[in-house]
Design a protein around this motif. Structure first.
Motif, short mmCIF file in Angstrom:
data_model
loop_
_atom_site.label_atom_id
_atom_site.label_comp_id
_atom_site.label_asym_id
_atom_site.label_seq_id
_atom_site.Cartn_x
_atom_site.Cartn_y
_atom_site.Cartn_z
N ASP A 62 -9.53 6.07 -2.91
CA ASP A 62 -8.60 6.68 -3.85
C ASP A 62 -7.99 5.66 -4.81
OD1 ASP A 62 -6.35 5.43 -2.50
OD2 ASP A 62 -6.44 7.00 -1.01
N LEU A 63 -7.31 6.17 -5.84
CA LEU A 63 -6.65 5.30 -6.83
C LEU A 63 -5.46 6.04 -7.44
CD1 LEU A 63 -6.74 2.68 -8.63
CD2 LEU A 63 -7.77 4.16 -10.34
N HIS A 64 -4.33 5.35 -7.51
CA HIS A 64 -3.14 5.86 -8.17
C HIS A 64 -3.09 5.25 -9.56
CE1 HIS A 64 1.24 6.04 -9.09
NE2 HIS A 64 1.19 7.17 -8.40
N ARG A 65 -3.21 6.08 -10.60
CA ARG A 65 -3.42 5.57 -11.96
C ARG A 65 -2.26 4.73 -12.49
NH1 ARG A 65 -4.33 11.15 -14.85
NH2 ARG A 65 -2.54 11.50 -13.49
N GLU A 66 -1.03 5.26 -12.38
CA GLU A 66 0.09 4.59 -13.04
C GLU A 66 0.42 3.24 -12.43
OE1 GLU A 66 3.21 7.79 -14.34
OE2 GLU A 66 2.09 8.54 -12.62
N SER A 67 0.04 3.03 -11.18
CA SER A 67 0.26 1.74 -10.54
C SER A 67 -1.00 0.89 -10.48
CB SER A 67 0.79 1.94 -9.11
OG SER A 67 -0.18 2.60 -8.32
N VAL A 68 -2.15 1.49 -10.77
CA VAL A 68 -3.47 0.86 -10.64
C VAL A 68 -3.62 0.26 -9.23
CG1 VAL A 68 -5.23 -0.36 -11.92
CG2 VAL A 68 -3.07 0.15 -13.04
N VAL A 69 -3.19 1.01 -8.24
CA VAL A 69 -3.27 0.62 -6.84
C VAL A 69 -4.19 1.59 -6.11
CG1 VAL A 69 -1.97 0.48 -4.66
CG2 VAL A 69 -1.02 -0.51 -6.74
N HIS A 70 -5.01 1.06 -5.20
CA HIS A 70 -5.77 1.88 -4.26
C HIS A 70 -4.93 1.98 -2.97
CE1 HIS A 70 -9.59 1.57 -6.57
NE2 HIS A 70 -9.12 0.38 -6.90
N PRO A 71 -4.09 2.98 -2.83
CA PRO A 71 -3.17 3.00 -1.68
C PRO A 71 -3.85 3.24 -0.35
CG PRO A 71 -2.48 4.53 -3.42
CD PRO A 71 -3.87 4.12 -3.73
N GLY A 72 -4.86 4.11 -0.33
CA GLY A 72 -5.43 4.54 0.94
C GLY A 72 -6.05 3.41 1.74
N CYS A 73 -6.70 2.46 1.07
CA CYS A 73 -7.40 1.40 1.80
C CYS A 73 -6.45 0.40 2.42
CB CYS A 73 -8.40 0.69 0.89
SG CYS A 73 -7.66 -0.21 -0.48
N VAL A 74 -5.18 0.46 2.08
CA VAL A 74 -4.16 -0.43 2.66
C VAL A 74 -3.26 0.33 3.63
CG1 VAL A 74 -2.19 -1.92 2.14
CG2 VAL A 74 -4.19 -1.93 0.62
N VAL A 75 -2.72 1.45 3.18
CA VAL A 75 -1.73 2.19 3.95
C VAL A 75 -2.36 2.87 5.16
CG1 VAL A 75 -0.10 4.12 3.90
CG2 VAL A 75 -0.22 2.53 1.96
N ILE A 76 -3.47 3.56 4.96
CA ILE A 76 -4.04 4.37 6.04
C ILE A 76 -4.60 3.49 7.17
CG2 ILE A 76 -5.88 6.02 6.58
CD1 ILE A 76 -5.17 7.33 3.82
N PRO A 77 -5.30 2.39 6.91
CA PRO A 77 -5.70 1.53 8.03
C PRO A 77 -4.52 1.01 8.85
CG PRO A 77 -7.02 1.01 6.12
CD PRO A 77 -5.95 1.96 5.65
N ALA A 78 -3.44 0.63 8.18
CA ALA A 78 -2.26 0.14 8.91
C ALA A 78 -1.67 1.23 9.78
CB ALA A 78 -1.22 -0.40 7.93
N ALA A 79 -1.50 2.42 9.20
CA ALA A 79 -0.92 3.53 9.97
C ALA A 79 -1.84 3.93 11.12
CB ALA A 79 -0.67 4.73 9.04
N TRP A 80 -3.12 4.01 10.86
CA TRP A 80 -4.08 4.44 11.88
C TRP A 80 -4.11 3.44 13.04
CZ3 TRP A 80 -7.24 8.89 11.44
CH2 TRP A 80 -8.14 9.06 12.52
N ALA A 81 -4.19 2.15 12.71
CA ALA A 81 -4.30 1.13 13.75
C ALA A 81 -3.06 1.12 14.65
CB ALA A 81 -4.52 -0.24 13.12
N LEU A 82 -1.88 1.24 14.05
CA LEU A 82 -0.66 1.22 14.83
C LEU A 82 -0.50 2.50 15.64
CD1 LEU A 82 1.84 -0.49 15.43
CD2 LEU A 82 2.98 0.61 13.48
#
Length: 445
Positions: free
Chosen positions: A92-112
């Motif tokens: 995924d990609l959030h346009r206004e921030s030019v950040v791919h949130p899912g590849c960072v947030v979801i692995p952290a949440a899933w692993a914990l």
């Protein structure tokens, strides 16, 4: 500095304000359903990413350091999952921030959550909060930051820390410490584009790991700088020459930023997608006339797309995914832009046509970015005919969203690429998180 002064700084800092803003946002069932679909997309990318050269290297590294008798460290698992998630350029990609949130947030949440046996609804709520933190910081960094720094890498740790803090039940003060130490680890440069190195995957994995570890440390009382964003020696001053700090707390009543995040339908850099979409329309208009009928191709886009994806010759799959020229040529020559459209055979077939492509920043796309990611493609044929197509937004943006069925179909395509057994079980299990289901087993290794 005494405890009272420390608490006052936290109360008045941007980071403290961000924690408060997120805590006040209501969560509806529709928000949870959306978060479950984004989780499905990210996990499908993780498992598909194994079927790649960088993915195989990451897994070999993992197996060399771990065995089945050792409990998995969630921060290290987040690193592995984050790296795998970002490999295929379909996350995924959030346009206004030019950040791919899912590849960072979801692995952290899933692993914990995996380590602690946390239920589905809480996981999805933490993911909503993590997306909110990373994108709000990303919206504030300014355009100049993105020319040198990779926003997913630099803004990502705030999101993984926020998600982990939610799952750990950290207090407001502890969460501010976690975000402060996460932000102090912000890093990630675009230099890898010069050679097509694998560094971008490291960026996602490291951002996931850094924020999770910062939150775990905060739970033990490890302090961090509350003014990490706006301080004299903070993130904005160090790396964001045209930062807009007001964006961090702007529009507090807006929908969750996860619902403003785009999903990629094609396995290439998001900056190529408006013109892929336009070129697919032109392929139909071109009909049976074929490649030889095309004299020249003109692409209109915005400057950030040129900064990252102006590449006439693509010498690898990865370079092809970051080439406007190759992507448009592939969309004109192939009935479907999938993983094969960037492989060796496709690059050879598209090379001649890609040389006929000119690219330029043009209105209205230049001014509309980053609010809208649009583009145009114009074909001039050998008989003088001109064919053109424009896109105000890319397919998969909130204004042109993929349906739930589209999202499931994409996940099944990724699961097939990753050679996943029982993919329907994973689809049902991940979407069931919105009904407070348990995390399904990924069989990652």
């Amino acid at each position: 500095m005494n405890a009272h002064q420390t608490n006052h700084i936290a109360d008045t800092s941007l980071t403290g304000g961000l924690v408060d803003l997120i805590a006040r946002k209501p969560v509806s069932q529709a928000d949870l359903d959306a978060a479950a679909l984004f989780t499905l997309d990210a996990i499908a990318n993780v498992l598909a990413g194994r079927n790649s050269v960088p993915g195989e290297i990451l897994l070999r590294w993992w197996r060399a350091r771990h065995n089945s008798n050792i409990a998995l460290d969630p921060s290290q698992l987040a690193f592995l999952m984050g790296g795998l998630c970002h490999i295929l350029e379909t996350d995924d990609l959030h346009r206004e921030s030019v950040v791919h949130p899912g590849c960072v947030v979801i692995p952290a949440a899933w692993a914990l959550a995996r380590e602690r046996g946390i239920s589905g609804r809480l996981v999805l709520e933490s993911i909503l909060q993590g997306f909110e933190a990373t994108t709000r910081v990303g919206m504030a960094v300014g355009a100049a930051h993105y020319r040198i720094w990779h926003n997913t890498a630099t803004c990502g740790p705030y999101g993984s820390a926020m998600a982990a803090a939610a799952l750990l039940g950290l207090s407001r003060e502890e969460t501010v410490h976690a975000l402060g130490n996460a932000g102090s680890q912000s890093s990630g440069l675009w230099q890898f584009l010069e050679t097509g190195a694998m560094t971008k995957h490291l960026h996602a994995g490291r951002a996931a790991e850094a924020g999770l570890k910062a939150a775990e440390l905060a739970a033990f009382g490890f302090t961090g700088p509350a003014r990490i964003l706006e301080g004299e020696k903070g993130f904005f001053r160090a790396a964001c020459p045209d930062a807009n700090p007001d964006a961090v707390l702007g529009a507090p009543d807006a929908p969750w930023q996860l619902t403003r995040t785009s999903i990629k339908p094609w396995p290439s850099c998001r900056h190529t997608h408006p013109t892929i979409d336009a070129a697919e329309e032109l392929r139909v208009k071109l009909g049976e006339r074929g490649e030889d009928a095309i004299r020249s191709i003109s692409i209109g886009t915005y400057q950030a797309a040129l900064d990252v994806c102006d590449r006439k010759a693509a010498n690898s799959d990865y370079e092809a995914k970051f080439s406007l020229q190759h992507s448009v040529a592939a969309a004109l020559l192939y009935p479907k832009v999938d993983f094969d459209a960037f492989g060796d055979a496709a690059r050879a077939r598209c090379a001649n046509l890609a040389l006929r492509v000119s690219v330029q920043a043009a209105e209205p796309y230049r001014s509309a970015y980053p609010r809208a990611w649009g583009g145009s493609v114009e074909l001039t044929l050998t008989d003088g005919t001109v064919l053109s197509a424009t896109r105000t937004n890319a397919k998969g943006d909130p204004e042109a969203p993929l349906s739930r069925a589209d999202m499931i179909d994409k996940a099944l395509m990724l699961f097939a690429h990753g050679k996943v057994r029982e993919p329907e079980r994973l689809v049902d299990g991940i979407l069931g998180l919105a009904s407070d289901g348990a995390l399904p087993d990924l069989s990652l290794f």
